[in-house]
Design a protein around this motif. Sequence first.
Motif, PDB file in Angstrom:
ATOM      1  N   MET A  39       0.827  -1.196   0.000  1.00  0.00           N
ATOM      2  CA  MET A  39       0.000   0.000   0.000  1.00  0.00           C
ATOM      3  C   MET A  39       0.865   1.252   0.000  1.00  0.00           C
ATOM      4  O   MET A  39       1.848   1.349   0.735  1.00  0.00           O
ATOM      5  CB  MET A  39      -0.914   0.016   1.222  1.00  0.00           C
ATOM      6  N   ASN A  40       0.476   2.219  -0.806  1.00  0.00           N
ATOM      7  CA  ASN A  40       1.117   3.526  -0.809  1.00  0.00           C
ATOM      8  C   ASN A  40       0.434   4.382   0.250  1.00  0.00           C
ATOM      9  O   ASN A  40      -0.748   4.720   0.108  1.00  0.00           O
ATOM     10  CB  ASN A  40       0.995   4.186  -2.181  1.00  0.00           C
ATOM     11  N   PRO A  41       1.126   4.732   1.335  1.00  0.00           N
ATOM     12  CA  PRO A  41       0.472   5.477   2.421  1.00  0.00           C
ATOM     13  C   PRO A  41       0.031   6.877   2.016  1.00  0.00           C
ATOM     14  O   PRO A  41      -0.824   7.465   2.668  1.00  0.00           O
ATOM     15  CB  PRO A  41       1.552   5.523   3.507  1.00  0.00           C
ATOM     16  N   MET A  42       0.587   7.402   0.940  1.00  0.00           N
ATOM     17  CA  MET A  42       0.229   8.753   0.504  1.00  0.00           C
ATOM     18  C   MET A  42      -1.055   8.750  -0.329  1.00  0.00           C
ATOM     19  O   MET A  42      -1.920   9.616  -0.160  1.00  0.00           O
ATOM     20  CB  MET A  42       1.372   9.351  -0.318  1.00  0.00           C
ATOM     21  N   GLY A  44      -2.986   5.715  -0.927  1.00  0.00           N
ATOM     22  CA  GLY A  44      -3.906   4.651  -0.591  1.00  0.00           C
ATOM     23  C   GLY A  44      -3.983   3.569  -1.651  1.00  0.00           C
ATOM     24  O   GLY A  44      -4.661   2.562  -1.465  1.00  0.00           O
ATOM     25  N   GLY A  45      -3.296   3.778  -2.762  1.00  0.00           N
ATOM     26  CA  GLY A  45      -3.277   2.785  -3.817  1.00  0.00           C
ATOM     27  C   GLY A  45      -2.349   1.634  -3.470  1.00  0.00           C
ATOM     28  O   GLY A  45      -1.568   1.706  -2.517  1.00  0.00           O
ATOM     29  N   THR A  46      -2.423   0.549  -4.234  1.00  0.00           N
ATOM     30  CA  THR A  46      -1.589  -0.615  -3.967  1.00  0.00           C
ATOM     31  C   THR A  46      -0.865  -1.067  -5.228  1.00  0.00           C
ATOM     32  O   THR A  46      -1.334  -0.843  -6.346  1.00  0.00           O
ATOM     33  CB  THR A  46      -2.419  -1.803  -3.430  1.00  0.00           C
ATOM     34  N   THR A  47       0.276  -1.681  -5.038  1.00  0.00           N
ATOM     35  CA  THR A  47       1.013  -2.322  -6.109  1.00  0.00           C
ATOM     36  C   THR A  47       1.275  -3.768  -5.707  1.00  0.00           C
ATOM     37  O   THR A  47       1.374  -4.087  -4.517  1.00  0.00           O
ATOM     38  CB  THR A  47       2.359  -1.616  -6.372  1.00  0.00           C
ATOM     39  N   SER A  48       1.374  -4.652  -6.677  1.00  0.00           N
ATOM     40  CA  SER A  48       1.588  -6.066  -6.407  1.00  0.00           C
ATOM     41  C   SER A  48       3.069  -6.363  -6.230  1.00  0.00           C
ATOM     42  O   SER A  48       3.910  -5.860  -6.977  1.00  0.00           O
ATOM     43  CB  SER A  48       1.021  -6.915  -7.545  1.00  0.00           C
ATOM     44  N   VAL A  49       3.364  -7.176  -5.225  1.00  0.00           N
ATOM     45  CA  VAL A  49       4.734  -7.622  -4.984  1.00  0.00           C
ATOM     46  C   VAL A  49       4.764  -9.133  -5.181  1.00  0.00           C
ATOM     47  O   VAL A  49       3.911  -9.857  -4.659  1.00  0.00           O
ATOM     48  CB  VAL A  49       5.203  -7.273  -3.561  1.00  0.00           C
ATOM     49  N   ASN A  50       5.720  -9.605  -5.939  1.00  0.00           N
ATOM     50  CA  ASN A  50       5.915 -11.041  -6.151  1.00  0.00           C
ATOM     51  C   ASN A  50       7.412 -11.269  -6.226  1.00  0.00           C
ATOM     52  O   ASN A  50       8.037 -11.038  -7.257  1.00  0.00           O
ATOM     53  CB  ASN A  50       5.231 -11.488  -7.435  1.00  0.00           C
ATOM     54  N   GLU A  51       7.995 -11.681  -5.121  1.00  0.00           N
ATOM     55  CA  GLU A  51       9.447 -11.814  -5.088  1.00  0.00           C
ATOM     56  C   GLU A  51       9.880 -12.997  -4.243  1.00  0.00           C
ATOM     57  O   GLU A  51       9.154 -13.455  -3.366  1.00  0.00           O
ATOM     58  CB  GLU A  51      10.093 -10.532  -4.554  1.00  0.00           C
ATOM     59  N   SER A  52      11.067 -13.484  -4.523  1.00  0.00           N
ATOM     60  CA  SER A  52      11.662 -14.583  -3.772  1.00  0.00           C
ATOM     61  C   SER A  52      12.518 -14.002  -2.661  1.00  0.00           C
ATOM     62  O   SER A  52      13.394 -13.184  -2.906  1.00  0.00           O
ATOM     63  CB  SER A  52      12.508 -15.451  -4.700  1.00  0.00           C
ATOM     64  N   VAL A  53      12.238 -14.407  -1.420  1.00  0.00           N
ATOM     65  CA  VAL A  53      12.933 -13.851  -0.260  1.00  0.00           C
ATOM     66  C   VAL A  53      13.591 -14.992   0.508  1.00  0.00           C
ATOM     67  O   VAL A  53      12.986 -16.043   0.740  1.00  0.00           O
ATOM     68  CB  VAL A  53      11.972 -13.087   0.662  1.00  0.00           C
ATOM     69  N   ALA A  54      14.839 -14.795   0.890  1.00  0.00           N
ATOM     70  CA  ALA A  54      15.568 -15.817   1.640  1.00  0.00           C
ATOM     71  C   ALA A  54      15.058 -15.888   3.081  1.00  0.00           C
ATOM     72  O   ALA A  54      14.757 -14.868   3.691  1.00  0.00           O
ATOM     73  CB  ALA A  54      17.058 -15.508   1.629  1.00  0.00           C
ATOM     74  N   PHE A  55      14.957 -17.112   3.612  1.00  0.00           N
ATOM     75  CA  PHE A  55      14.616 -17.308   5.020  1.00  0.00           C
ATOM     76  C   PHE A  55      15.664 -18.191   5.668  1.00  0.00           C
ATOM     77  O   PHE A  55      16.356 -18.968   5.002  1.00  0.00           O
ATOM     78  CB  PHE A  55      13.225 -17.938   5.171  1.00  0.00           C
TER      79      PHE A  55
END
Length: 304
Positions: A39-42, A44-55
């Motif tokens: 979410m963009n706090p300024m 209120g819109g949103t963008t999609s995130v699709n990423e590989s994250v190390a755990f």
Amino acid sequence: SPSPTPSPSPSPAPATSSTAAVGCSLASTGTQQLTYSLMNPMTGGTTSVNESVAFNYTWSCLTRRAVSGNGVPNHSGTGGTYATKISSQTVSVNMPLEPATGSAITALDIPGYALNSVKFEPGTGGTCPNTATSAANCNYNGGTGWRMEALPASASPWRFDFGVDSNNAHVQPTGAYHYHGMPENYISKLNASPTSSMTLVGWAMDGYPIYARYGYNTATNSASGVKVMRGSWTVKATPGTNRPSTTSFAMGHFKEDWQYTAGAGDLDECNGRTGVTPEFPSGIYHYYVTDTYPFIGRCIKGKT
């Protein structure tokens, strides 16, 4: 908000129990594909995130049980809308290896950690003033007032949107992913038969184990089958003084709306009970993540 006060419990915890033989060499590293909306706090819109994250996470037992990891979930989630991207954290926490109960309960914001090093943090910092008539009047990030709950319980319709995903989790401004309730996808990852057997999902800060949803029908009998555990917290009959109108926020929206009622469910005020488990066939005090309030216990019974 006020801390829980000691109350009679359905079953007292044992004075001491060794956990040294369970889960002391658990470790894993890898990457997890994570998808969510940012979410963009300024605007209120949103963008999609699709990423590989190390755990990564590692548990060890020397004089105390210890977990180190980066707090990144090792499972999928859907439907989350976060204000901050999930990012690697520095998790380094230890707890007793020989848990023992204290003389009183202790309220904790972070009562424990999941096996994957993701923290359990059921409460929120969000508050509503006495005069609030909608969620727009409330501060999701802090302030003073009536403490907002992240998940719906008995309240309907639900007014607050903390952007939690299918694991009842979301992300703090620091990038820390954390569970407010039942970690559904993680349970499925841990247990191929999660509806017919108990699932160990983590450890509390006092060293006692945490299970999810199911416990034995008879606490002392592993052959008694399992049932869904219910918390023993109920909505108060009367709103607190100067509480926002129940017309705007039905009872159950705020932490202060709830009270422990011994015997109303299966568990004590910290969402725990004493009994046998698959990992502890001789019996141990243990906690549950439940579908009912408080979802994750807001206190612990043991010493830290």
